[in-house]
Design a protein around this motif. Structure first.
Motif: not given
Length: 173
Positions: A21-22, A26-27, A85-87, A144-146
């Motif tokens: 992700l950009g 993320t932000r 955290r993952k992203i 962000d499908v997850a």
């Protein structure tokens, strides 16, 4: 002698998680997930508060219902924080941080009737479902499908909690 700015930058870099992700995603998604996490902790604690302070002729059934719902709500917290955290984001660090971000109100009343407890929890769960839907839309914007997939399950769980709270309290509405 160590450069304090370099040390600070290194500490921050140590938490940087690579992601597809950009930076904007993320932000933005991290901010929404952290607000959801704060609301989830607030709802968990309110559910447990009401569980601990339940009284009346339906005590056992309502005590068990709120215990089950509290467990389900608490189980969301780790997945929410780990997703942040993952992203590539950082997540909540304290009760104070939670209180600054939470949108759901606390209930510090000395006594709340069982009917009012159920009604308040139903409304809070409905609001949480609404926040989840808003965050899902944001995830869709960033593909962000997850995160969206996790949220879909939490929406279903939240709707079930709302349904159970509504039906359990129906005779009083």
């Amino acid at each position: 002698m160590k450069n304090p700015e370099a040390t600070k930058a290194k500490r921050k870099a140590d938490l940087h998680t690579p992601t597809g992700l950009g930076a904007d995603a993320t932000r933005d998604i991290s901010a929404e997930l952290n607000a959801l996490l704060a609301d989830t902790f607030a709802l968990y604690l309110k559910t447990k508060n009401f569980h601990w302070h339940m009284s009346g002729p339906r005590f056992r059934d309502l005590h068990l219902l709120l215990d089950e719902q509290g467990e389900q709500i608490f189980n969301m917290t780790d997945d929410l924080a780990e997703r942040v955290r993952k992203i590539g984001g950082t997540t909540l660090r304290s009760i104070g941080h939670i209180s600054r971000l939470q949108r759901l109100s606390d209930n510090d009343a000395d006594f709340v009737t069982p009917q009012d407890m159920l009604a308040e929890l139903r409304e809070d769960n409905q609001r949480l479902v609404g926040f989840l839907r808003e965050t899902h839309s944001l995830c869709d914007e960033y593909s962000d499908v997850a995160t969206a997939s996790l949220i879909e399950n939490w929406i279903d769980q939240g709707e079930r909690r709302v349904w159970f709270l509504f039906e359990t309290n129906r005779e009083n509405t």
